[in-house]
Write an enzyme that holds these catalytic residues in place. Structure first.
Site, PDB file in Angstrom:
ATOM      1  N   ASP B 332       0.795  -1.225   0.000  1.00 35.36           N
ATOM      2  CA  ASP B 332       0.000   0.000   0.000  1.00 35.36           C
ATOM      3  C   ASP B 332       0.826   1.274   0.000  1.00 35.36           C
ATOM      4  O   ASP B 332       0.370   2.310  -0.473  1.00 35.36           O
ATOM      5  CB  ASP B 332      -0.975  -0.012   1.186  1.00 35.36           C
ATOM      6  CG  ASP B 332      -1.995  -1.127   1.035  1.00 35.36           C
ATOM      7  OD1 ASP B 332      -1.774  -2.208   1.627  1.00 35.36           O
ATOM      8  OD2 ASP B 332      -2.988  -0.935   0.320  1.00 35.36           O
ATOM      9  N   TYR B 416      -9.793  -1.825   2.518  1.00 34.39           N
ATOM     10  CA  TYR B 416      -9.258  -1.691   3.879  1.00 34.39           C
ATOM     11  C   TYR B 416      -9.048  -0.241   4.266  1.00 34.39           C
ATOM     12  O   TYR B 416      -8.813   0.601   3.411  1.00 34.39           O
ATOM     13  CB  TYR B 416      -7.893  -2.391   3.969  1.00 34.39           C
ATOM     14  CG  TYR B 416      -7.928  -3.720   4.696  1.00 34.39           C
ATOM     15  CD1 TYR B 416      -8.109  -3.775   6.070  1.00 34.39           C
ATOM     16  CD2 TYR B 416      -7.768  -4.923   4.008  1.00 34.39           C
ATOM     17  CE1 TYR B 416      -8.132  -4.991   6.735  1.00 34.39           C
ATOM     18  CE2 TYR B 416      -7.796  -6.147   4.672  1.00 34.39           C
ATOM     19  CZ  TYR B 416      -7.979  -6.178   6.033  1.00 34.39           C
ATOM     20  OH  TYR B 416      -8.002  -7.374   6.685  1.00 34.39           O
TER      21      TYR B 416
END
Lengths: 699, 699
Positions: B332, B416
């Site tokens: 990420d 998420y």
């Protein structure tokens, strides 16, 4: 000499008939009227127990070591609770000494029938050292001629400046089970409130607790020489350090609950956000949470979680091999009692927000009741984000705030303090957090010595020894019913090789499940390599969607292994600390993993009146799909730092039990998401806080 | 097709000349005027960079992948900071594409001299996927005839109900470095705000990011069959579940700071309780804390702690071996950028109390500046007990309350969310806490399949796969000066046998110290058996009392080992995650342990333009008593539970760096102890809270 029990700090003594001098504060109703079979003994029940036992013992004179609730057998209580069965008889268990003897007896009193039910004479065991047992040691030591001479030799002539912390003896081979022993660790104070831990003395004493007699003054000589008292002062009390205070640095943070608290209490039965439980307390374990249940929002039924949770033992082994330090490995639960040592809490000091307190009731050696006011703190805390998600497409945000319910107590064990926080979270999690603070145990260094490797020189010529804190949490589980199994879960890569059809890209991993089948298998170690956890499952209840048994998962990463060598004294005495987990079949009154009688214990296997969890595991009984108990060990290894001196910043350690395929889905969807309207916002945006809120933000 | 950049949720775009439509809220001065060499580029500087680069490239047409501050070389900055040296030139680094090409270039712009200093053409690397890169994937997918047919085959004809999360590609062998790839994971919604993760679809797409073209529609057939869409709805948004809300259960908890906050900010320089630091921000790392120093209360001097701290990488490998799930292992930080994905925070929702926000400034593909309002939250929280001790003799209590300073951001990475909380404690501790929440990535189960062992059936026919979250914290340490050494500390029993003179009682243990001498030795694993920690020491500064080098100790217990097999794709790409710790000598701009260019990386060793921490370690250079950098990996292994669905309760994971023989003594003795007078008490004791405060307590 009769101890003046009324002077035990923090205890209010209840005399019969009412002694107005001592009973200046009225205990809350929760400690006067028992409504629930698990309520602690009340201040009115204890004198009844005392009287029944004294009558029964007559003409023998006795003194009391402890008087506490004898909880009903699990089956009786369960029948009462769930099936409308009869109320179990109200009983007490007392440990008593015949005056002048060090042999004790266990006495069961039936309060429902006003009778002594059982009197069991104990041999080769020593009960808890009470505060009264420890209380006289300091004055006794000060007046002992050998001590006076030992002090004179290092230049101390004013004995009022000598202070003694009374400790359990740990291990002492010079006396046997005829003598109830304790040790005294000696310090010096330059003035009344001077910090004695800056001035440790190089001798200790061994005391006969019953005879109130000093058996030995153990002076440690280095190359035949005494060690000088470190005389530098290191203080932390306001009268010494207040000129260094910088109150302007910290602006106040106020926590208010204008509509009150979110929990409710009926007697000692606590309800909060779907959880309900009974809050008990006793001299040995302190807080006991029983009958923990949860309202399942999806199944519309109450589901059981834990029959009983409490901290049943702890050990603090010190790592300096040189006598007398081998004696330092306190079992604060078993040797002193975390109830006996509990602090009377003070609003605003220990916790913030709206606090509800419960008192703790114990008995003193006369058999009178003593109350620690505000022994148990119950409060809530905001806990940050409960959940949040933003849809990246339109930026729509949903978030909710988490809340904790905290049931806590703080104990003082001579130099150390421990805060025990039982915490419930909105997502169904139970967490136990322990905070360690207080004072390091210290010792003087001789000029020829250095602190390393077994300690740290925390102040000039003052060493603080390496030590561990290992706690044992007893979890009498009842995950959705009485019969449970523990499944060991190891995160492992798939066996299939990289490039093979089952794991072509090599990324496969899963949770390898190993049921613990007997209590020998139930003795398990944490494994970091597999991020090991343990699921307490109910094999009889399959989760309808996950198609696995419903479970709560034990998550514990802070489980420092016991560092004492196999075969060593500590290894024997603290057998429970050899494993991260023990799982045994439930038996009534198998509570204490280092034995019911820890003081002076030798960790004997097969002691007829003092079994330990090592014995229970050795029985190798089945632990699958039956009523089981878990003993979870966790804690830390503490190599002291100068930052821990003269008073230690609190160090937290915690474990969790998390719902794991127990609920149909996220059990906290009933929590409304956080929305802040302009009106609320204007109240949040404090006009005085120019920094935190620019004019722009307030628009 | 030109993306309408103004519509990127959460971004406010700054056009030249001022575009009133887009600039409805004025960025704070901290993002308009650079005062400090480490301040992020401002909304006025970015267009200057853009113009200089466009002019330099002319006549080539370019688009911008990123424009961010080129921090000054450490030596230049240090000279400016400490020795009154010249202000370093203000520079930017941009990654640009020639329009239509997938080869990028790194461009260095000198803003002090208004010049393009360097233009480096890159080969075989792929930069970050920006929000704009990911933004068009959903609409593109919806209109693709192959997708329309794939949907029709499983009964979906209304393509407006098909939703696509764009992800980095992970690993895809069908296309090489000529093509900038991403994948799209497909879901269905019954209605506009229905939770798509309850309805995962059994196909995914591979997209050419530059050509905006779908290269492949990968349909997963099981025994030749398609998998039906799970049609049960599982929602969490108020319009679906508000009838289940129980607002009466939780009474409000208000946190107020009537005198304002305890920190102060000058531009982006933050001071709080003796700590001071610079708060930076960029598109890739999000929050960057630099120049962290502490006022030593005993030495009366400012001491350096950390030159720079930031989260420089993370990887989320999924454990299901079946294609296409092997492609799911998002980095990420490196593949998307935690700055790009950062949330605009909202008062009262994300944090309580008095909040100070800082904005985040980035550039979009046009080279225009974009501001995320309230990207960084700075606030304080009460943190319970700082310390407590009771003298058991007289019951005299001293206790003080702890406070935390928290600098945080929250990011949304498709499904998420991660909250990153940089926390400073009064005892000198730095803590990084990460909270994981948001939505599980899901996939449909064919009737012949079950979720185990590589996933959990979290809703009927919906599986959520096992995965890990492994973070990398880069610690550019400066413990009391520039030259540091890392000492590995293992708690071990003494070698001496039980009964031997050196360890007669068997209790001896100590901290075994092993200096890590070269970067190969600096690649270390956590060891649970020895409660391993690492001291970052300054070997040139001996603690005057402890007589050890001053140090900060890395304490990290939650360091789940990477479970992908050695030699696997993830193991190669996420080389950093193979070790708990890497220690390398400092070099300017060696920031990212999985490489500067993570998208589509293969984890190649010795890539000339994309080295990783594995390469840096392989150099095997000395790391003793020199300028070093630590990369600390930590995280968790997540076996999804039904409780994580449809939205996950936040799960925390954290590491700490604690002062360890750094200060002369407890550095928080300046904190006045808590005293509560009757007046304050009456305010605390809320009259509405009948439960929490009995009449008796208020007396």
């Amino acid at each position: 000499m009769e101890t003046d029990t009324a002077s035990i700090p923090g205890y209010a003594i209840y005399r019969q008939p009412a002694d107005t001098k001592c009973c200046s504060s009225i205990p809350s109703t929760s400690t006067t009227k028992p409504n629930h079979p698990l309520d602690q003994l009340t201040v009115t029940e204890i004198p009844v127990v005392t009287k029944l036992i004294r009558n029964h013992a007559n003409p023998r004179q006795i003194k009391f070591n402890s008087i506490t609730l004898r909880e009903p057998p699990k089956k009786e209580y369960a029948a009462f609770r769930s099936a409308g069965g009869p109320r179990p008889d109200r009983k007490a268990i007392a440990i008593v000494f015949e005056t002048g003897s060090s042999n004790c007896a266990e006495v069961i009193v039936n309060l429902t029938h006003n009778s002594v039910e059982d009197w069991k004479q104990m041999t080769d065991v020593m009960p808890t050292l009470t505060l009264e047992d420890l209380d006289f040691t300091e004055s006794l030591t000060r007046s002992d001629p050998r001590v006076i001479e030992a002090c004179r030799e290092i230049g101390i002539t004013d004995m009022s400046k000598v202070y003694v912390d009374a400790w359990s003896i740990g291990h002492e081979e010079r006396w046997g089970f005829d003598t109830r022993l304790q040790q005294g660790l000696a310090y010096y104070r330059s003035s009344e409130h001077d910090n004695q831990y800056a001035h440790p003395l190089d001798f200790s004493v061994v005391v006969d607790t019953e005879k109130k007699e000093i058996l030995s003054v153990d002076i440690r000589r280095v190359n035949g020489e005494r060690t000088a008292v470190p005389m530098d002062e290191h203080n932390y009390l306001p009268e010494f350090v207040s000129n260094a205070y910088k109150p302007e640095r910290l602006k106040p943070i106020n926590v208010t609950q204008p509509e009150g608290v979110s929990f409710s209490i009926d007697g000692n039965e606590l309800s909060w956000c779907g959880f309900s439980m009974h809050v008990g307390f006793n001299y040995r374990e302190g807080i006991v949470l029983s009958d923990i249940r949860v309202d399942d929002p999806y199944e519309n039924r109450e589901r059981t979680l834990f029959n009983r949770i409490s901290i049943v033992e702890m050990v603090v082994p010190y790592g300096c091999p040189e006598p007398p330090h081998h004696r330092k490995h306190a079992f604060d639960v078993g040797e002193y009692g975390t109830g006996f040592m509990t602090n009377s809490l003070k609003l605003g000091c220990d916790c913030k927000g709206a606090i509800h307190y419960l008192d703790g009731v114990m008995a003193i050696s006369t058999g009178e009741a003593a109350v620690v006011k505000n022994a148990i703190c119950i409060h809530e805390e905001d806990n940050g984000l409960l959940y949040k998600h933003t849809d990246f497409r339109d930026g729509r945000v949903i978030s909710a705030r988490d809340r904790k319910l905290i049931i806590s107590q703080i104990i003082t064990a001579a130099n150390y303090e421990y805060g025990f926080y039982h915490i419930f979270h909105l997502d169904g999690t139970y967490q136990l957090e322990v905070k360690l603070t207080g004072m390091l145990n210290t010792y003087p260094l001789h000029p020829s010595e250095e602190a390393a490797p077994y300690g740290t020189e925390v102040a000039r010529r003052v060493t603080a020894h390496n030590h561990q804190h290992i706690f044992s949490l007893r979890i009498d589980s009842e995950i959705d019913g009485p019969n449970n199994t523990v499944i060991q879960c190891d995160a492992v890569a798939a066996d299939d090789a990289v490039g093979s059809p089952g794991n072509y890209y090599g990324n496969a991993f899963y949770s390898k499940k190993t049921p613990l089948r007997t209590s020998k298998e139930g003795a398990a170690q944490y494994c970091h390599e597999t991020s090991r956890t343990w699921d307490i499952v109910n094999p009889n209840v399959l989760h309808p969607v996950a198609k696995k048994p419903v479970s709560y998962k034990i998550v514990s990463r802070e489980s420092a292994p016991l560092l004492a060598k196999p075969g060593s004294i500590v290894w024997k005495r603290a057998g429970f600390a050899r494993k991260t987990l023990w799982v045994t079949p439930y038996r009534d009154y198998e509570l204490f993993p280092a034995g019911d009688y820890v003081s002076q214990s030798q960790g004997t296997i097969g002691h007829p009146q003092n079994e330990t969890v090592v014995d229970w595991a050795e029985r190798d009984e089945p632990i699958e799909n039956t009523d089981i108990v878990c003993f979870l060990q966790f804690g830390i290894t503490h190599f002291p730092r100068t930052e821990d001196f003269p008073i230690m910043p609190a160090e937290p350690v915690s474990i969790m039990m998390r719902a794991s395929n127990f609920f149909l889905k996220n059990p906290a969807l009933w929590v409304p998401p956080t929305t802040v309207d302009a009106d609320t916002l204007s109240k949040l945006a404090d006009p005085l806080s120019k920094l935190a809120f620019s004019e722009d933000d307030k628009k």
